[in-house]
Design a protein around this motif. Sequence first.
Motif, PDB file in Angstrom:
ATOM      1  N   GLU A 132      31.668  38.081  58.424  1.00  0.00           N
ATOM      2  CA  GLU A 132      30.484  37.509  57.793  1.00  0.00           C
ATOM      3  C   GLU A 132      29.329  37.735  58.754  1.00  0.00           C
ATOM      4  N   TYR A 133      28.294  38.402  58.278  1.00  0.00           N
ATOM      5  CA  TYR A 133      27.179  38.718  59.166  1.00  0.00           C
ATOM      6  C   TYR A 133      25.854  38.502  58.457  1.00  0.00           C
ATOM      7  N   ALA A 134      24.837  38.239  59.258  1.00  0.00           N
ATOM      8  CA  ALA A 134      23.501  37.980  58.733  1.00  0.00           C
ATOM      9  C   ALA A 134      22.691  39.263  58.722  1.00  0.00           C
ATOM     10  N   GLU A 135      21.937  39.428  57.659  1.00  0.00           N
ATOM     11  CA  GLU A 135      20.977  40.534  57.612  1.00  0.00           C
ATOM     12  C   GLU A 135      19.754  40.138  58.440  1.00  0.00           C
ATOM     13  N   ARG A 136      18.945  41.119  58.798  1.00  0.00           N
ATOM     14  CA  ARG A 136      17.706  40.813  59.529  1.00  0.00           C
ATOM     15  C   ARG A 136      16.855  39.862  58.687  1.00  0.00           C
ATOM     16  N   GLY A 137      16.264  38.865  59.353  1.00  0.00           N
ATOM     17  CA  GLY A 137      15.420  37.904  58.668  1.00  0.00           C
ATOM     18  C   GLY A 137      16.176  36.751  58.038  1.00  0.00           C
ATOM     19  N   ALA A 138      17.494  36.680  58.253  1.00  0.00           N
ATOM     20  CA  ALA A 138      18.284  35.591  57.682  1.00  0.00           C
ATOM     21  C   ALA A 138      17.932  34.276  58.366  1.00  0.00           C
ATOM     22  N   ALA A 139      17.982  33.200  57.599  1.00  0.00           N
ATOM     23  CA  ALA A 139      17.694  31.874  58.158  1.00  0.00           C
ATOM     24  C   ALA A 139      18.789  31.457  59.138  1.00  0.00           C
ATOM     25  N   ARG A 140      20.036  31.802  58.818  1.00  0.00           N
ATOM     26  CA  ARG A 140      21.151  31.416  59.682  1.00  0.00           C
ATOM     27  C   ARG A 140      21.609  32.650  60.449  1.00  0.00           C
ATOM     28  N   GLU A 141      21.314  32.688  61.739  1.00  0.00           N
ATOM     29  CA  GLU A 141      21.615  33.831  62.590  1.00  0.00           C
ATOM     30  C   GLU A 141      22.996  33.656  63.206  1.00  0.00           C
ATOM     31  N   ARG A 142      24.028  34.090  62.464  1.00  0.00           N
ATOM     32  CA  ARG A 142      25.386  33.917  62.964  1.00  0.00           C
ATOM     33  C   ARG A 142      26.228  35.144  62.653  1.00  0.00           C
ATOM     34  N   PHE A 143      27.330  35.251  63.390  1.00  0.00           N
ATOM     35  CA  PHE A 143      28.298  36.322  63.212  1.00  0.00           C
ATOM     36  C   PHE A 143      29.674  35.672  63.264  1.00  0.00           C
ATOM     37  N   VAL A 144      30.487  35.881  62.221  1.00  0.00           N
ATOM     38  CA  VAL A 144      31.801  35.244  62.108  1.00  0.00           C
ATOM     39  C   VAL A 144      32.832  36.291  61.725  1.00  0.00           C
ATOM     40  N   VAL A 145      33.996  36.254  62.398  1.00  0.00           N
ATOM     41  CA  VAL A 145      35.101  37.148  62.054  1.00  0.00           C
ATOM     42  C   VAL A 145      36.355  36.300  61.902  1.00  0.00           C
ATOM     43  N   ARG A 146      37.073  36.520  60.795  1.00  0.00           N
ATOM     44  CA  ARG A 146      38.375  35.869  60.582  1.00  0.00           C
ATOM     45  C   ARG A 146      39.445  36.952  60.579  1.00  0.00           C
ATOM     46  N   VAL A 147      40.448  36.769  61.431  1.00  0.00           N
ATOM     47  CA  VAL A 147      41.544  37.731  61.556  1.00  0.00           C
ATOM     48  C   VAL A 147      42.812  37.029  61.108  1.00  0.00           C
ATOM     49  N   GLY A 148      43.411  37.518  60.022  1.00  0.00           N
ATOM     50  CA  GLY A 148      44.639  36.924  59.500  1.00  0.00           C
ATOM     51  C   GLY A 148      45.811  37.870  59.673  1.00  0.00           C
ATOM     52  N   ALA A 149      46.892  37.366  60.239  1.00  0.00           N
ATOM     53  CA  ALA A 149      48.099  38.169  60.436  1.00  0.00           C
ATOM     54  C   ALA A 149      48.860  38.267  59.129  1.00  0.00           C
ATOM     55  N   GLN A 150      49.385  39.470  58.847  1.00  0.00           N
ATOM     56  CA  GLN A 150      50.187  39.708  57.662  1.00  0.00           C
ATOM     57  C   GLN A 150      51.369  40.602  58.033  1.00  0.00           C
ATOM     58  N   VAL A 151      52.380  40.586  57.199  1.00  0.00           N
ATOM     59  CA  VAL A 151      53.545  41.444  57.384  1.00  0.00           C
ATOM     60  C   VAL A 151      53.703  42.274  56.109  1.00  0.00           C
ATOM     61  N   ARG A 152      53.876  43.577  56.285  1.00  0.00           N
ATOM     62  CA  ARG A 152      54.101  44.462  55.142  1.00  0.00           C
ATOM     63  C   ARG A 152      55.577  44.410  54.795  1.00  0.00           C
ATOM     64  N   ARG A 153      55.851  44.097  53.547  1.00  0.00           N
ATOM     65  CA  ARG A 153      57.247  44.059  53.056  1.00  0.00           C
ATOM     66  C   ARG A 153      57.450  45.232  52.124  1.00  0.00           C
ATOM     67  N   ASN A 154      58.517  45.944  52.341  1.00  0.00           N
ATOM     68  CA  ASN A 154      58.821  47.108  51.478  1.00  0.00           C
ATOM     69  C   ASN A 154      59.769  46.750  50.375  1.00  0.00           C
TER      70      ASN A 154
END
Length: 154
Positions: A132-154
């Motif tokens: 989640e990132y802010a464009e230039r001129g955004a009121a809320r100047e923040r940068f957020v990253v969510r990393v979720g672990a997953q397992v591939r099942r065949n």
Amino acid sequence: MTGVAQLTPSKLAVQLVEGSLAHIAGRPHALPSIVPVEVTELERSSVGLSGGGQTMMYPLGPVGVFIDLSGSVATIWFVGGDFDRGLDEFESMLKSQRAKRLKDEASPETRQRVRSYEVDLGGGRLAHVVVEYAERGAARERFVVRVGAQVRRN
């Protein structure tokens, strides 16, 4: 790894994302040399986190870079600082990963965007990463990253 003197909030956030991906892959990764401090529930709630996670803040001058570990999800964020460099730093790091962009769309919040990626970490391990990132001129100047672990099942 970047020395502490050259670290910016965006570079530190990306190091924490890279460490989260390495952890999911089962590979060791060096931690930042900055000593983190625990944060309050109020700070956690500022990015929509509720009870149950472990949250630390890495102080970096006037800006703190936060990481929350809750189950199989790591959330990394900062407000202010070089928030507008976060996406570029993240995508630069992503070039060394086997990643595929899934979406890039507007957030319900004005001048905020959301990108999602699937990162193949090998051995049937995947990470779903949402930025989640802010464009230039955004009121809320923040940068957020969510990393979720997953397992591939065949």
